[in-house]
Design a protein around this motif. Sequence first.
Motif, PDB file in Angstrom:
ATOM      1  N   UNK A  85      25.518  35.185  43.896  1.00  0.00           N
ATOM      2  CA  UNK A  85      26.140  34.085  43.171  1.00  0.00           C
ATOM      3  C   UNK A  85      27.664  34.197  43.170  1.00  0.00           C
ATOM      4  N   UNK A  86      28.150  35.425  43.105  1.00  0.00           N
ATOM      5  CA  UNK A  86      29.602  35.610  43.141  1.00  0.00           C
ATOM      6  C   UNK A  86      30.167  35.180  44.490  1.00  0.00           C
ATOM      7  N   UNK A  87      29.394  35.438  45.528  1.00  0.00           N
ATOM      8  CA  UNK A  87      29.836  34.998  46.849  1.00  0.00           C
ATOM      9  C   UNK A  87      29.905  33.476  46.914  1.00  0.00           C
ATOM     10  N   UNK A  88      28.987  32.830  46.194  1.00  0.00           N
ATOM     11  CA  UNK A  88      28.984  31.361  46.190  1.00  0.00           C
ATOM     12  C   UNK A  88      30.080  30.793  45.306  1.00  0.00           C
ATOM     13  N   UNK A  89      30.191  31.336  44.107  1.00  0.00           N
ATOM     14  CA  UNK A  89      31.007  30.686  43.074  1.00  0.00           C
ATOM     15  C   UNK A  89      32.273  31.451  42.705  1.00  0.00           C
ATOM     16  N   UNK A  90      32.425  32.645  43.188  1.00  0.00           N
ATOM     17  CA  UNK A  90      33.580  33.417  42.768  1.00  0.00           C
ATOM     18  C   UNK A  90      33.450  33.867  41.326  1.00  0.00           C
ATOM     19  N   UNK A  91      34.562  33.919  40.621  1.00  0.00           N
ATOM     20  CA  UNK A  91      34.564  34.500  39.267  1.00  0.00           C
ATOM     21  C   UNK A  91      34.063  33.535  38.187  1.00  0.00           C
ATOM     22  N   UNK A  92      33.078  32.758  38.494  1.00  0.00           N
ATOM     23  CA  UNK A  92      32.525  31.864  37.470  1.00  0.00           C
ATOM     24  C   UNK A  92      31.435  32.614  36.716  1.00  0.00           C
ATOM     25  N   UNK A  93      31.886  33.525  35.847  1.00  0.00           N
ATOM     26  CA  UNK A  93      30.965  34.493  35.247  1.00  0.00           C
ATOM     27  C   UNK A  93      29.930  33.836  34.365  1.00  0.00           C
TER      28      UNK A  93
END
Length: 194
Positions: A85-93
């Motif tokens: 998910x981080x690869x998809x969205x970056x830092x959208x924790x």
Amino acid sequence: MEKISSSSSTASEVEIRKGPWTMEEDLILINYISGHGEGVWNTLAKSAGLKRTGKSCRLRWLNYLRPDVRRGNITPEEQLLIMDLHAKWGNRWSKIAKHLPGRTDNEIKNYWRTRIQKHVKQTDNFNAQTSSVESSQVSMIPTQTCNNVVNPAELSYYPPCENTMNTSSSFATGINENTWSLEDLWSLQLLNNE
DNA sequence: AACTGGCGCAACCGCCAGAAC
DNA sequence: AGTTCTGGCGGTTGCGCCAGT
């Protein structure tokens, strides 16, 4: 925002507590929310008699006191999901956290920064050294700017998650003497309600 | 035994968007 | 329509613990 303690400095509203929560405060918050629900955090804080900002109460509740919050022992599946998910969205924790039931954005953020990002750096350094020899452009690690979905095989490049959250179920971490288990708090809360 | 540096985590800060007035 | 308030979010910091020296 957050002008509560600073600007309008009447003596009654200056006294805003900061820093680590005490067990008493936790109990008050749990008691109040279990009786009244969450509601508006600022008024909740006042009504409950907590000398905290609504923000602080919300954070404490969401990240620590909620009964459904899971702590520690991030599983390999969760780790994989986080990286994916981080690869998809970056830092959208918070967005990432929604896909990990019981996990908080704060926990995932901390996990990423302390475990994965560190390893990414180490591996990048290693790659930088070897790439001069091997001319390979392929990065082993999904970086923040990389939009590729993580290949599960890449998991092996990351540290094993089990020992990253060390024993003690990482909840009552004993980080200071103000640490107590959620079980303690909820059992106390139940006792109070009876 | 004392010291030190790194690590992990809880909590705060500042900004922003949407709701309420 | 403009202003204020509130909640949510991501980034950052403070501090206790612990392993290494």
